[in-house]
Design a protein around this motif. Sequence first.
Motif, mmCIF file in Angstrom:
data_model
loop_
_atom_site.group_PDB
_atom_site.id
_atom_site.type_symbol
_atom_site.label_atom_id
_atom_site.label_comp_id
_atom_site.label_asym_id
_atom_site.label_seq_id
_atom_site.Cartn_x
_atom_site.Cartn_y
_atom_site.Cartn_z
ATOM 1 N N GLY A 164 -29.683 -24.280 30.286
ATOM 2 C CA GLY A 164 -30.185 -23.824 31.573
ATOM 3 C C GLY A 164 -29.204 -24.080 32.702
ATOM 4 N N LEU A 165 -28.607 -25.265 32.724
ATOM 5 C CA LEU A 165 -27.615 -25.576 33.751
ATOM 6 C C LEU A 165 -26.386 -24.681 33.637
ATOM 7 N N VAL A 168 -27.143 -21.429 35.334
ATOM 8 C CA VAL A 168 -27.147 -21.572 36.794
ATOM 9 C C VAL A 168 -25.719 -21.686 37.328
ATOM 10 N N LEU A 169 -24.902 -22.504 36.684
ATOM 11 C CA LEU A 169 -23.531 -22.714 37.159
ATOM 12 C C LEU A 169 -22.683 -21.451 37.011
ATOM 13 N N SER A 171 -23.790 -18.461 37.443
ATOM 14 C CA SER A 171 -24.158 -17.657 38.618
ATOM 15 C C SER A 171 -23.495 -18.186 39.880
ATOM 16 N N VAL A 172 -23.382 -19.515 40.000
ATOM 17 C CA VAL A 172 -22.714 -20.107 41.165
ATOM 18 C C VAL A 172 -21.252 -19.691 41.210
#
Length: 344
Positions: A164-165, A168-169, A171-172
């Motif tokens: 999951g992280l 997210v990262l 996308s960052v």
Amino acid sequence: MSAAVLAVREARRGVHRRQRVLLVALGALVVGLFLVRALLGDYRISFVDGIRMVTGTTIPGASFIFMESTLPRACMAVLAGAAFASAGAAYQSMLRNPLASPDVLGITLGASAAAVFAVVLLGWTGTPVALVAFAGAVGVAATIHGFAGRGGAATGRMILVGVGLAAVLSSVVHWVLLRADVYRAQDALVWLTGSLGSVSWSEITRLAVVVAVALPLLVVVTRQLGVLGLGDDLAAGLGVRAGRMRLVVTALVVLLAASATAVCGPIAFVGFLSGPIARRLSRGRTSVPAAALVGAAMVLAADHVSAYAVPGTAYPVGVVTGLAGAPVLVWLLVAGRRSLQEAS
């Protein structure tokens, strides 16, 4: 002494003998690829001249190419490959999942996201970027452990949180690149791909110290990882604290992966594939030293191909490892299925 005990001892000696032969063969392969990468290129240098230049002799033209380009890239390829590969093999062994490498679970992506943010939005360069990248990897690892908790389901939760992280990262990173001007975005993309083109001797020295300290410790710690497969309760009964061992392994993995990522970016597939390849060569046994040598050989070969495969054009090493990694992954999957079918 019974025949059964003698048979067990002989089998163990055979395993250790095969492991030593494998390590010697992989070591010889790494040395050969190192010499090819350092001495053979657009400007070919003899082995004797290479020794002379390392010991201080200046040869006009050759010294600059050898001491400032090919030799540092070869040294960094060995160190980065060993760091990524050993970290990936240890993490996969600890979580008992071949997909659980630091790049898949977001640890290297944490370093990448922090470094890209510092380069693109803050305009930082050099050592501050390396420190920020290391902090990003540490933050991701701490988050994974914080949400994993304790108990037998801790490893499963670690994988889920890490995946999951990583999403997210990713996308960052894309959001930061969209806000960058074209020149900084290009530099960031080269770094994100994984490149050995601008390494310095000071960076090589720092990573060499990290690898020299963390890799032997990781080898020692991972010898007890097999106990975790019995479950946390049984491991505790055998005197192994599962939570503390996971924390120690994760700390060493973060130190190796983040240090390498901070210098040359996340080189694709090295940490992900070196462990399974080493296990297949070791007949199913996890071997962090073998994985480290496989990773070093992989990056050395990929860097040489990326520099000289297309005349007049040099690509980041991560392009070659990414292109070669997918077929190797398919081969490992097919070979694993065949082994299971034969066993059944």
